[in-house]
Design a protein around this motif. Sequence first.
Motif: not given
Length: 132
Positions: A31-44
């Motif tokens: 995954m790209t960093l952007r994809e990882a942040v998108r996947a973790l967005y609710p948690t973040l």
Amino acid sequence: MSTNTETVRRIQAEFANLQSEKKTLEGNHEMTLREAVRALYPTLQRMKKRGFTTREMAQKLNENGIIIKPATLAKYLNELEKEKCRRKMAEPKIRTEAPHSKNNLNAQKKKMSSRSNDQNHESDTTTTSETE
């Protein structure tokens, strides 16, 4: 070359159930960093609400194998927030009352009544100033 309707129906049924690998967290793929942040967005977002700074969140991500600078994380989070706002703005507004409900009709009558009172008041002041 041509095809038949049976082939098209079979493809429609098969394609309807497909999901892009990038859209799911199933399996183990890059995954790209952007994809990882998108996947973790609710948690973040929840971490942010609990008082974590972007720097602290980036540090936690780094500790867990996602190497990202605070500035990059902030940029991606801002992009996702803007995207969320754009989607929200694009959604049609839902009326809470039917246009002809009793409450709505009463509100419209009050509004019209106050307008006519304002107009009567204006004509009274005009008449008074004209007679002076």
